[in-house]
Write an enzyme that holds these catalytic residues in place. Structure first.
Site, PDB file in Angstrom:
ATOM      1  N   ASN A  14      -8.771   3.210   5.981  1.00  0.00           N
ATOM      2  CA  ASN A  14      -9.615   4.436   5.632  1.00  0.00           C
ATOM      3  C   ASN A  14     -10.741   4.230   5.063  1.00  0.00           C
ATOM      4  OD1 ASN A  14     -10.510   6.933   5.091  1.00  0.00           O
ATOM      5  ND2 ASN A  14      -8.709   7.486   3.806  1.00  0.00           N
ATOM      6  N   TRP A  15     -11.940   4.220   6.017  1.00  0.00           N
ATOM      7  CA  TRP A  15     -13.265   3.653   5.220  1.00  0.00           C
ATOM      8  C   TRP A  15     -13.795   4.862   4.210  1.00  0.00           C
ATOM      9  CZ3 TRP A  15     -16.392   0.708   9.523  1.00  0.00           C
ATOM     10  CH2 TRP A  15     -15.935  -0.319   9.989  1.00  0.00           C
ATOM     11  N   LYS A  16     -13.099   6.070   4.103  1.00  0.00           N
ATOM     12  CA  LYS A  16     -13.829   7.102   3.656  1.00  0.00           C
ATOM     13  C   LYS A  16     -15.316   7.308   3.714  1.00  0.00           C
ATOM     14  CE  LYS A  16     -10.018   6.616   0.353  1.00  0.00           C
ATOM     15  NZ  LYS A  16      -9.515   6.831  -0.993  1.00  0.00           N
ATOM     16  N   HIS A 101      -5.750  14.355   4.047  1.00  0.00           N
ATOM     17  CA  HIS A 101      -5.987  13.385   3.167  1.00  0.00           C
ATOM     18  C   HIS A 101      -6.157  14.097   1.921  1.00  0.00           C
ATOM     19  CE1 HIS A 101      -7.597  10.366   0.371  1.00  0.00           C
ATOM     20  NE2 HIS A 101      -6.864   9.428   1.518  1.00  0.00           N
ATOM     21  N   GLU A 171       0.999   9.425   0.287  1.00  0.00           N
ATOM     22  CA  GLU A 171       0.255   8.929  -0.449  1.00  0.00           C
ATOM     23  C   GLU A 171       0.085   9.602  -1.679  1.00  0.00           C
ATOM     24  OE1 GLU A 171      -3.298   6.738   1.504  1.00  0.00           O
ATOM     25  OE2 GLU A 171      -3.976   8.851   1.463  1.00  0.00           O
ATOM     26  N   GLY A 177      -6.733   5.018  -5.336  1.00  0.00           N
ATOM     27  CA  GLY A 177      -8.201   4.676  -6.024  1.00  0.00           C
ATOM     28  C   GLY A 177      -8.158   3.931  -7.416  1.00  0.00           C
ATOM     29  N   SER A 219      -3.605   2.398  -3.764  1.00  0.00           N
ATOM     30  CA  SER A 219      -4.183   1.387  -4.194  1.00  0.00           C
ATOM     31  C   SER A 219      -3.519   0.090  -3.808  1.00  0.00           C
ATOM     32  CB  SER A 219      -4.035   1.501  -5.906  1.00  0.00           C
ATOM     33  OG  SER A 219      -4.678   2.490  -6.227  1.00  0.00           O
ATOM     34  N   GLY A 240      -7.603   2.022   1.528  1.00  0.00           N
ATOM     35  CA  GLY A 240      -8.591   2.738   1.397  1.00  0.00           C
ATOM     36  C   GLY A 240      -9.835   1.361   0.868  1.00  0.00           C
TER      37      GLY A 240
HETATM   38  P1  PGA Z   1      -6.885   3.400  -2.044  1.00  0.00           P
HETATM   39  O1  PGA Z   1      -7.057   4.615  -1.029  1.00  0.00           O
HETATM   40  O2  PGA Z   1      -6.346   2.130  -0.992  1.00  0.00           O
HETATM   41  O3  PGA Z   1      -8.472   3.147  -2.163  1.00  0.00           O
HETATM   42  O4  PGA Z   1      -6.380   4.059  -3.132  1.00  0.00           O
HETATM   43  C1  PGA Z   1      -5.947   5.132  -0.179  1.00  0.00           C
HETATM   44  C2  PGA Z   1      -6.244   6.318   0.393  1.00  0.00           C
HETATM   45  O5  PGA Z   1      -6.902   7.081  -0.132  1.00  0.00           O
HETATM   46  O6  PGA Z   1      -6.070   6.413   1.686  1.00  0.00           O
END
Ligand code: PGA
Length: 259
Positions: A14-16, A101, A171, A177, A219, A240
């Site tokens: 998930n590149w956000k 999400h 999640e 994060g 994370s 992420g």
């Molecule tokens: P993260 O994000 O791996 O940076 O914690 C995961 C997500 O929000 O899909």
């Protein structure tokens, strides 16, 4: 109820709202493409921001890496300024879409809209990756009720056939994060995934075992990914930050392929 270890694994990036330009998106996609040539046991999906779908789709052509989006509109087309429809992302080559999400929920997405978007996704031939997860883990295990309510709400009225083509991404919001030391421990992921499978069983009976994948996200790093995949009773990972570093993301995929 325990997951079958022979099932296909899913590693989803998930590149956000990253990276900052189309050129960087192309570089990242081609670096990932180069390393994903032998992951037959693993489905690799990258979900870039909407404006980069085309360049990433072109870069990933003839590779095993699949494309997904991070959301879609509830609507098919019309006067919805700023929105992007399921049909549009599908026409760019998206096969998957992340729905619900927590970062979308923070902006107003609800279980009800996620529920509707699941049907919208299927109508356009997209596989939904449905995010659920509690904000906090309280001492009275109220998070379990929260998770159950979320699952009941997002799957409300969703046919068994569509459930069998959906992916759940668990999640826990408190674990997103952070550093990998703050990720959920494999044992707790194991327990929660059992619980998720149990709740799905309440809705769909023993057919619920046919859900293709329950993923963990929050994370995940290359260091902890193998432990989660081995001991967490999950079918893959939603990643992420580490999906933006091609070498780290590739290491996770290679490792998953060897399990
Ligand atoms: P993260 O994000 O791996 O940076 O914690 C995961 C997500 O929000 O899909």
């Amino acid at each position: 109820m325990k997951q079958n270890t022979k099932r296909k694994k899913f590693i989803v990036g998930n590149w956000k709202m990253n990276p900052g330009s189309a050129a960087e998106a192309k570089t990242l996609a081609s670096a990932i493409k180069k390393t994903v040539f032998s992951s037959r046991k693993v489905a690799v999906i990258v979900c870039p921001p909407f404006p980069f779908l085309e360049i990433v789709a072109r870069t990933l052509k003839n590779s095993l890496v699949l494309l997904g989006s991070q959301d879609v509109s509830l609507y098919e087309k019309g006067s919805y300024t700023g929105q992007v429809s399921a049909g549009m992302v599908q026409s760019f080559g998206s096969k998957y879409v992340i729905l619900g999400h927590s970062e979308r929920r923070k902006e107003g997405e609800t279980d009800e809209s996620v529920n509707q978007k699941i049907s919208v996704a299927f109508k356009s031939g997209l596989t939904p990756i449905i995010c659920i997860g509690e904000l906090v883990r309280d001492d009275h295990a109220e998070y379990l009720q929260f998770i159950e309510k979320q699952i009941q709400a997002v799957f409300k009225g969703i046919s068994r056939e569509n459930m069998e083509n959906s992916i759940i991404a668990y999640e826990p919001i408190w674990a997103i994060g952070k550093s990998d030391a703050d990720a959920m421990k494999p044992h707790d992921i194991y327990e929660t995934s059992l619980y998720i499978r149990k709740v799905l069983g309440k809705i769909y009976g023993h057919e619920s075992a046919k859900i293709p994948a329950i993923l963990y996200g929050g994370s995940v790093s290359g260091g902890i990914a193998p432990g989660i995949l081995k001991e967490g009773n999950v079918d893959g990972l939603l990643i992420g930050r580490q999906s933006l570093v091609a070498s780290d993301f590739s290491a996770i995929i290679t490792n998953a392929n060897e399990l």
